[in-house]
Design an enzyme around this catalytic site. Structure first.
Site, PDB file in Angstrom:
ATOM      1  N   ARG A  58      71.956  36.298  39.843  1.00  0.00           N
ATOM      2  CA  ARG A  58      72.085  37.214  38.226  1.00  0.00           C
ATOM      3  C   ARG A  58      72.504  38.791  38.885  1.00  0.00           C
ATOM      4  O   ARG A  58      72.392  38.908  39.787  1.00  0.00           O
ATOM      5  CB  ARG A  58      71.001  37.111  37.476  1.00  0.00           C
ATOM      6  CG  ARG A  58      69.538  37.769  38.215  1.00  0.00           C
ATOM      7  CD  ARG A  58      68.508  37.465  36.795  1.00  0.00           C
ATOM      8  NE  ARG A  58      67.137  38.116  37.313  1.00  0.00           N
ATOM      9  CZ  ARG A  58      66.338  37.592  37.298  1.00  0.00           C
ATOM     10  NH1 ARG A  58      66.222  36.224  37.253  1.00  0.00           N
ATOM     11  NH2 ARG A  58      64.982  38.311  37.641  1.00  0.00           N
TER      12      ARG A  58
ATOM     13  N   GLU B  39      71.051  41.344  39.419  1.00  0.00           N
ATOM     14  CA  GLU B  39      70.124  42.474  39.909  1.00  0.00           C
ATOM     15  C   GLU B  39      70.675  42.573  41.494  1.00  0.00           C
ATOM     16  O   GLU B  39      71.186  43.571  41.863  1.00  0.00           O
ATOM     17  CB  GLU B  39      68.720  41.543  39.749  1.00  0.00           C
ATOM     18  CG  GLU B  39      68.189  41.717  38.406  1.00  0.00           C
ATOM     19  CD  GLU B  39      66.578  41.571  38.591  1.00  0.00           C
ATOM     20  OE1 GLU B  39      66.038  41.848  39.669  1.00  0.00           O
ATOM     21  OE2 GLU B  39      66.050  41.105  37.435  1.00  0.00           O
TER      22      GLU B  39
ATOM     23  N   GLU C 122      60.967  32.320  41.335  1.00  0.00           N
ATOM     24  CA  GLU C 122      60.545  33.524  40.609  1.00  0.00           C
ATOM     25  C   GLU C 122      59.030  33.049  39.840  1.00  0.00           C
ATOM     26  O   GLU C 122      58.091  34.013  39.668  1.00  0.00           O
ATOM     27  CB  GLU C 122      61.661  33.922  39.563  1.00  0.00           C
ATOM     28  CG  GLU C 122      61.051  35.506  39.164  1.00  0.00           C
ATOM     29  CD  GLU C 122      62.190  36.222  38.419  1.00  0.00           C
ATOM     30  OE1 GLU C 122      61.973  37.163  38.164  1.00  0.00           O
ATOM     31  OE2 GLU C 122      63.081  35.449  38.023  1.00  0.00           O
TER      32      GLU C 122
ATOM     33  N   HIS D 153      63.455  33.687  45.373  1.00  0.00           N
ATOM     34  CA  HIS D 153      62.468  34.766  44.998  1.00  0.00           C
ATOM     35  C   HIS D 153      61.324  34.677  45.940  1.00  0.00           C
ATOM     36  O   HIS D 153      60.377  33.880  45.716  1.00  0.00           O
ATOM     37  CB  HIS D 153      62.179  34.787  43.483  1.00  0.00           C
ATOM     38  CG  HIS D 153      62.164  36.005  42.886  1.00  0.00           C
ATOM     39  ND1 HIS D 153      63.098  36.560  42.085  1.00  0.00           N
ATOM     40  CD2 HIS D 153      60.993  37.019  42.831  1.00  0.00           C
ATOM     41  CE1 HIS D 153      62.831  37.901  41.710  1.00  0.00           C
ATOM     42  NE2 HIS D 153      61.537  38.020  42.105  1.00  0.00           N
TER      43      HIS D 153
END
Length: 423
Positions: free
Chosen positions: A6, A8, A278, A299
């Site tokens: 995404r 980021e 995440e 993550h």
């Protein structure tokens, strides 16, 4: 970076500091961390603040406890695992600036710099991504911790005046923390009682001796309330194994690690995970992808458990900076019957491999040149200890330091060894 899927892909400082030690077991990352810390120094604000992400592509001048503290935590972690003072020399002024920012933004040494808090704690009462642990408690705990690491750095660098200054500050902040957040019995007061609130107090040594045992008792009660499951987010999870290990609750830590119901590491594994997620429930076979915003399947923060797996399951940990003195102390528990680990230290390869066969604990180790090791061999010490297939006798390379009910404690010089004992 995080979140490759995404918009980021940013270097979040909080994620970095919790995963730093584990990363050093998995790859030769010294140069990476040294380079990234240069970017941290360059990104530090004039007021001493450290941004959320480095490089600071957000440029929003905002800071968060547990995130900005990466500038003190990571240099110390690198030093302790490499013995290289240069990393401390390069980052000492940055640490001092950050601690000054902590102090400047606190009132009577109580911080309000939580912001991200215990990010993505599972099952929060308030439904907030920041979890239930008070921002002020988190901020004050990390203020004390960074002051303590800055004092330790000053000591290593021979800066006695600054060592004394930051040791004094650490004690003052710790006293303020204890007074503000704990009653006389060692129980949290005035803010939400959480697993992470107790973990921060115990991991960062912020309580007086008479309160440590009771704070641990309250921590265990919070874990029991959760049916022996974790309720920790990004900041609390790495401290869970540290505190439970140091307080003798290794059986419980094994249970938390091998739990298969949500929230746990094996819950995600059982849902098909091949990476760290995440969220503890980013995906399930029954319901598919978690519909909440921010749901990365790559993550690394909760992968911080790897440090404990290497140091307590594999059994390799430094007792002195750079592994000059090594601890080999694997603690075997169900459901495991074997484990092995190895690491390239500054002195060469150290290795530990154990297996349980028919009630016998077999440990093979390699101790590198120019080091020594303290080795703990699990045993029913009413039985005999064997070394390299024969009855153990002290010699120039192996000395018996101590015998407990369940282990032989040895001092071991460089070389290859095999020990075996009966449970």
């Amino acid at each position: 970076t995080d979140c490759p899927q995404r918009d980021e892909r940013m270097g979040w400082t909080g994620d970095a500091q919790v995963f730093g030690p584990t990363s050093m077991f998995n790859a030769d990352v010294y140069k990476f961390w040294a380079s990234w810390l240069q970017s941290v120094r360059e990104s530090q604000y004039e007021n001493g603040g450290i941004p959320w992400v480095v490089p600071d592509v957000l440029n929003n001048k905002k800071v968060s406890a547990g995130w900005g503290d990466a500038c003190a935590i990571i240099p110390w972690d690198i030093y302790y695992r490499t013995g290289d003072k240069k990393i401390l020399e390069e980052n000492f002024e940055t640490m001092k600036g950050w601690v000054a920012h902590h102090k400047a933004t606190s009132k009577d040494l109580i911080s309000s710099m939580g912001f991200f808090a215990d990010w993505l704690q599972p099952l929060p009462k308030n439904g907030d991504n920041r979890g239930d642990t008070a921002h002020s408690l988190i901020g004050t705990a990390f203020f004390a911790h960074s002051a303590n690491l800055t004092a330790k750095t000053a000591k290593v660098l021979g800066k006695k005046e600054e060592q004394a200054k930051y040791e004094s500050l650490f004690k003052s902040v710790a006293n303020a923390f204890e007074t503000q957040f704990f009653d006389k019995t060692g129980k949290i007061i005035g803010v939400e009682e959480t697993q992470t609130s107790y973990l921060l107090a115990l991991a960062f040594d912020l309580l007086s001796e008479d309160k440590k045992a009771t704070a641990k008792k309250y921590l265990l009660e919070k874990i029991a309330e959760a049916e022996n499951h974790l309720r920790t987010g990004f900041l609390g999870t790495p401290l869970l194994s540290q505190v439970l290990d140091e307080t003798g609750e290794i059986d419980l830590m094994y249970q938390l690690l091998f739990n298969e119901t949500y929230p746990s590491w094996f819950y995600s594994i059982n849902q098909g995970a091949t990476t760290i997620w995440e969220r503890w429930n980013s995906y399930s076979k029954a319901e598919g992808f978690n519909p909440q915003k921010m749901n990365s399947l790559n993550h690394y923060a909760y992968g911080a458990i790897g440090e404990w797996m290497y140091e307590r399951i594999g059994g390799i940990a430094p007792l002195e900076a750079g592994y000059k003195t090594i601890r080999i102390a694997p603690v075997p528990k169900q459901p495991l019957t074997s484990a092995s680990a190895s690491l390239n230290t500054p002195y060469g390869k150290v290795a530990s491999s154990w297996e349980i066969i028919n009630g016998e604990f077999n440990l093979e180790i390699v101790i590198p040149p120019n080091t020594s090791a303290k080795v703990s061999v699990i045993a029913n010490t009413k039985n005999e200890l064997m070394q390299d297939g024969t009855l153990f006798k002290e010699n120039s390379n192996v000395k018996l330091l101590n015998t407990t009910n369940n282990s032989f404690e040895l001092s071991v010089q460089p070389g290859n060894y095999k020990f075996s004992s009966k449970f």
